[in-house]
Each structure stands twice: as structure tokens, then as C-alpha cells.
Design a protein around this motif. Structure first.
Motif, PDB file in Angstrom:
ATOM      1  N   GLY A   1      57.744  28.552  32.371  1.00 25.80           N
ATOM      2  CA  GLY A   1      57.708  29.870  31.761  1.00 25.80           C
ATOM      3  C   GLY A   1      57.252  30.945  32.722  1.00 25.80           C
ATOM      4  N   GLY A   2      56.876  32.104  32.174  1.00 27.00           N
ATOM      5  CA  GLY A   2      56.506  33.245  32.986  1.00 27.00           C
ATOM      6  C   GLY A   2      55.018  33.339  33.250  1.00 27.00           C
ATOM      7  N   SER A   3      54.668  34.100  34.295  1.00 22.19           N
ATOM      8  CA  SER A   3      53.287  34.439  34.629  1.00 22.19           C
ATOM      9  C   SER A   3      52.383  33.206  34.722  1.00 22.19           C
ATOM     10  N   ILE A   4      52.710  32.307  35.654  1.00 20.26           N
ATOM     11  CA  ILE A   4      51.929  31.086  35.855  1.00 20.26           C
ATOM     12  C   ILE A   4      50.970  31.300  37.028  1.00 20.26           C
ATOM     13  N   PRO A   5      49.658  31.237  36.808  1.00 22.55           N
ATOM     14  CA  PRO A   5      48.707  31.365  37.918  1.00 22.55           C
ATOM     15  C   PRO A   5      48.867  30.227  38.921  1.00 22.55           C
ATOM     16  N   ASP A   6      48.444  30.472  40.173  1.00 24.99           N
ATOM     17  CA  ASP A   6      48.553  29.450  41.211  1.00 24.99           C
ATOM     18  C   ASP A   6      47.797  28.180  40.828  1.00 24.99           C
ATOM     19  N   THR A   7      46.643  28.333  40.194  1.00 25.53           N
ATOM     20  CA  THR A   7      45.861  27.143  39.828  1.00 25.53           C
ATOM     21  C   THR A   7      46.629  26.281  38.821  1.00 25.53           C
ATOM     22  N   ALA A   8      47.274  26.923  37.859  1.00 21.97           N
ATOM     23  CA  ALA A   8      48.059  26.172  36.874  1.00 21.97           C
ATOM     24  C   ALA A   8      49.282  25.531  37.526  1.00 21.97           C
TER      25      ALA A   8
END
Length: 280
Positions: free
Chosen positions: A196-203
Motif C-alpha cells: 500500500g501507500g506511505s510505508i515508513p522505512d522501518t515497516a
């Protein structure tokens, strides 16, 4: 292993199609009686059943009539001249906010064309036409929903191979190009997981650790910084938001190039900046 069962084709009743076309049922009956409209869907009972290609042809016929063509000529062109869904017919449905109709048109196009062809010849031109007009945010969202709904119907393959992981970086919410890539990869029996959209680097790093993907594809339309310390064997950066120099990351310029890269097809040249695989 038994082969997967084929899903039954979706069909509609005459009443449902009349509502989709915003026509009286009597008009639909008259068209059949006068012009002998052929139907692609199997007819097993006393009532007509319409498949996706039939709805597509009827919508095209109605559009041609509205453009001033005679009804008989419009029927011949829509049903006998190989005329499938075009951008104008799709936009007519969207501008009337008939989103279910737009989805049926896209479904019908996907029956006769692959995902890349539908994306390049139908979806992107229609999105661009709406993006160029003023105050069309509602129509862009409606069309995007219809495109996503049609793409979701392309089934994921049954594959034991390591999947391709698809995502958009933090702050990027235009996910439609990745929906198209997932569906296109599925057509080539290549499994893909879309986060999906807007995935943080940590995730993203956590997802890579869980899935051990064969490749990670990130798409961005806005200025973005390539992620660091993503332990994937191959990183693919698509969309116009990435800087020119991104190390060893592959840079496909179109949806077709991304599919070729991820399915072992002819490897394109990655020196050009990304100009394709984007939401208008």
C-alpha cells in the motif's frame, strides 16, 4: 496438485444492464429485435444474460448514438467492427459518475487485452484527460476506484517462488501504478505482495525480513529519498520522484519495462530518468 478451478464468468440481467446504461428496458429490447445484437455470454434460459464484452459493446453503441450516429450504424460499429472500450466511452461513464459501469468497461477490456495494454491505452489516457480539466477531483477519484476494482479481479498466481514486494514510500499515497504492476505480474505468474501507500522505512525493513522477497519495488510521484539498509537482493525504484543517481537500484521507465525486469524478460536500459508507471 489439481489445477485451480476457473471462476464463472460474471453476467448481468437485462434489467441490470438497462440501469447501467440509463436506458428504459423497452429500448434495450427494441435494439435486440431490430438489430439482432449478438451476445457473447452463454444463453441458457429464457432471459437474456449479458457478459462484460456485451456491456462494453452496448455502452459504445450508446456513446456513438449520443455523438450523432444513426442507431443501426452505431450497432454495427459497436458489435461487428471490433470496437472495444475506448477512452471516450470510459470517460462518458465516469463523467456521469456511473462508476460500476466504468468498472464493467475496464473488466471487458481486460478480457481481450493484458494489464499493460489496458493501463497504457485506456487507464492512463483517461486519467490524464481528467487531470488536465479543472475541478475534476471527484471524477479522478471515481475513475481510480474503478481501475483499482478491475485490477483487483486479476487473480494472484499460486506460486512457491519468492514474491516481489511492492510499496510506496512514506508520504506517497498514489498507489494505482503499483496496483497495475501487481496485476501485470500476476498475468505472468509472478507472485507479488503490495503493502500500500506511505510505508515508513522501518515497516518496509520489517516486511522484507518477514517475506524474504526476490525484489522490492518502490513507486513515488513526489520527491523521495531511496531507503537505506533494505536487505533485498534487488531494489527497483519506479516513478518520477527519485533522484537521478540511486546507486545500483534499477530504474524502469514504464510499466512494461518493470514487468520485463521482474519476470526475466529482456532487460531494458536504466540510464533514462523514470517517466512512466505513474499516476497523472
Amino acid at each position: 496438485m489439481d489445477p485451480p478451478a476457473t471462476a464463472p464468468a460474471v453476467t448481468w440481467t437485462a434489467g441490470a444492464v438497462a440501469r447501467m446504461l440509463d436506458l428504459p428496458p423497452s429500448t434495450l429490447r427494441a435494439w435486440h429485435r431490430r438489430y439482432g445484437l449478438p451476445l457473447s455470454a452463454p444463453q441458457t434460459g429464457s432471459h437474456r444474460r449479458y457478459g462484460r464484452a456485451d456491456v462494453d459493446a452496448l455502452l459504445r453503441m450508446k456513446h456513438l448514438i449520443e455523438q450523432g450516429l444513426g442507431t443501426e450504424t452505431a450497432a454495427a460499429r459497436a458489435f461487428h467492427d471490433g470496437g472495444g472500450t475506448d477512452v471516450a466511452t470510459l470517460l462518458t461513464a465516469v463523467r456521469d459518475l456511473k462508476i460500476d459501469t466504468a468498472t464493467a468497461l475496464l473488466d471487458a477490456h481486460l478480457v481481450d487485452h493484458d494489464v499493460v495494454g489496458t493501463w497504457e491505452r485506456l487507464c492512463r489516457p483517461a486519467l490524464a484527460a481528467l487531470a488536465d480539466a479543472d475541478r475534476c477531483v471527484d471524477l479522478v477519484h471515481g475513475l481510480s476506484w474503478a481501475i483499482a476494482a478491475a485490477l483487483h479481479r486479476v487473480p494472484a498466481p499460486r506460486s512457491a517462488a519468492r514474491p516481489v514486494l511492492l510499496a510506496c514510500p512514506e508520504g506517497e499515497r498514489h498507489t494505482l501504478p503499483m496496483e497495475a504492476l501487481r496485476a501485470a505480474l500476476a498475468e505472468h505468474s509472478r507472485a507479488a505482495l503490495f503493502l500500500g501507500g506511505s510505508i515508513p522505512d522501518t515497516a518496509l525493513r520489517a516486511a522484507v525480513a518477514r517475506t524474504d522477497p526476490a525484489a522490492v519495488v518502490l513507486w513515488s510521484s513526489r520527491p523521495a529519498v531511496p531507503p537505506r539498509r533494505v536487505p533485498a537482493p534487488r531494489l527497483v525504484l519506479a516513478g518520477p520522484g527519485w533522484p537521478r543517481r540511486t546507486g545500483r537500484a534499477a530504474r524502469p521507465a514504464t510499466l512494461a519495462e518493470a514487468v520485463a525486469l521482474l519476470t526475466g524478460g529482456d532487460r531494458p536500459t536504466w540510464s533514462a530518468p523514470p517517466t512512466g508507471v505513474r499516476h497523472p
